[in-house]
Design an enzyme around this catalytic site. Structure first.
Site, PDB file in Angstrom:
ATOM      1  N   SER A 152      33.222  34.510  38.505  1.00 43.99           N
ATOM      2  CA  SER A 152      33.149  35.964  38.666  1.00 43.99           C
ATOM      3  C   SER A 152      32.644  36.606  37.384  1.00 43.99           C
ATOM      4  O   SER A 152      32.962  36.138  36.271  1.00 43.99           O
ATOM      5  CB  SER A 152      34.524  36.534  39.006  1.00 43.99           C
ATOM      6  N   TYR A 211      43.830  37.632  37.049  1.00 38.95           N
ATOM      7  CA  TYR A 211      42.567  37.226  37.674  1.00 38.95           C
ATOM      8  C   TYR A 211      41.506  36.895  36.631  1.00 38.95           C
ATOM      9  O   TYR A 211      40.882  35.825  36.677  1.00 38.95           O
ATOM     10  CB  TYR A 211      42.070  38.340  38.588  1.00 38.95           C
TER      11      TYR A 211
END
Length: 379
Positions: free
Chosen positions: A202, A230
């Site tokens: 990501s 995350y």
């Protein structure tokens, strides 16, 4: 000659550098600027790509895709299968996967041959499940050409959660479980050489930080938020992949890559705060759909120049593994991802957490058996 107390006391002391506690504000700001830039211009930068991405015939490839019942993983699995690959959907919800296969088969208008897809159960919130999956797959003694670690979570709402293995859920699902899976599948990847390990990462790793002494973010040194969990897990994945890239010998024929799908409208968006969800709907032009988000992984799985590029990085002793951006071009991971010392700490800590010996890679390369403590049921 022995050193007397007076002599030792006069010796200048070595200053131990203070351990980094987080990103500096300049790094943090630069990371967010990069993320915003990606979101605003990703569609322009990727305008040269077809949608769906055109793939070459890949009838000779066997591919495992995790998290392939929704979003990006669903698109990856379907497009690989429609190009001729043998696709293994490694998923927690096997019924949903079988339903999808039935739907795809009924819609398939190819050469009259059915799509070559199968389903195997895999729950990344259980390291024992990961070990069982790898054991079942390796028992076939067949080759694996492409492993795509796509499954991931971003649980924005609710309190901090831990898996039954005792690890923070973002860290386990996004990093620890995929790391265990790829190492345990190395024997099959060696048989499938030249083969590829593709970790769907990501752009958010640009604002991530990993404290190897506090992987669960429970010490209180940093306040836990889902964003901290995350982004840290995604950075840990890049760091681990970079060390793996350097430790795998060239003769193994295994390429290691991380890819960014871009800013994508997937199931994650349903967990976002309402104000952010509104932004997703107000600027649909800037946000990729799942099919567009699948292109970087599909490109990395099939482009014939990928192994050559990975070997070039290895020969140049580049500190990070190959990182493919949403526009299917090589790019550079974050500044923190280049921290070699921390990357090695992440490597060692990860092996410890997933129950593998520190020399697991070397043993597997030599054809030796490696035991994982999560694969051994206690009597």
């Amino acid at each position: 000659m022995e050193t007397t107390p007076s002599e030792s006391s006069s010796t200048p002391s070595t200053t131990v550098p203070k351990k980094k506690q987080g990103l500096g504000w300049v790094e943090w700001l630069r990371g967010w600027m990069y993320i915003i830039y990606e979101m605003l211009f990703q569609r322009i930068m990727a305008s040269h790509l077809e949608n769906p991405l055109s793939l070459p015939p890949i009838n000779n490839l066997t591919c495992i895709v995790t998290g392939s019942t929704s979003g990006i993983g669903l698109q990856i699995a379907r497009q690989l299968a429609e190009s001729g690959a043998h696709v293994v959907m490694a998923v927690r919800n096997t019924k949903a996967a079988h339903d999808l296969i039935h739907k795809w088969q009924s819609e398939w208008t190819g050469l009259g041959l059915p799509l070559n897809i199968e389903v195997m159960e895999l729950d990344l919130l259980s390291l024992e499940s990961v070990s069982r999956f790898a054991e079942a797959w390796n028992a076939r003694m067949g080759p694996l050409h492409v492993l795509i670690n796509n499954a991931g979570i971003f649980s924005i709402r609710g309190p901090q959660k831990f898996s039954k293995d005792g690890y923070e859920e973002h860290m386990q699902v996004n990093h620890l479980a995929p790391a265990l899976l790829l190492i345990l599948l190395l024997p099959s990847l060696i048989r499938g050489s030249p083969s590829r390990i593709i970790n769907v990462n990501s752009v958010m790793h640009y604002v991530g930080f990993v404290d190897t002494e506090d992987m669960n973010v429970t010490s209180g040194k940093r306040k836990y938020t889902s964003l901290v969990g995350y982004t840290g897990s995604k950075l840990a994945q890049v760091m681990f992949s970079s060390v793996l890239h350097r430790r795998l010998p060239a003769e193994s024929g295994i390429s290691v890559l991380c890819v960014s799908p871009g800013v994508v409208q997937t199931n994650v968006a349903r967990d976002l705060p309402k104000i952010v969800q509104a932004g997703y709907h107000l600027i649909p032009y800037f946000i990729f759909n799942a099919q567009e988000g699948s292109r970087s992984a599909l490109f990395s799985a099939t482009d014939p120049q990928i192994p050559e590029y990975c070997e070039l990085l290895k020969s140049d002793d580049w500190p990070v593994c190959a990182f493919i951006s949403q526009d299917c071009r090589p790019t550079n991971p974050s500044e923190e991802a280049h921290n070699i010392d921390t990357a090695h700490e992440v490597w060692e800590k990860t092996l410890e957490m997933i129950g593998l010996p520190s020399d697991a890679i070397e043993k597997l390369m030599e054809g030796e058996e490696v035991r994982c403590r999560y694969g051994e049921r206690q009597e």
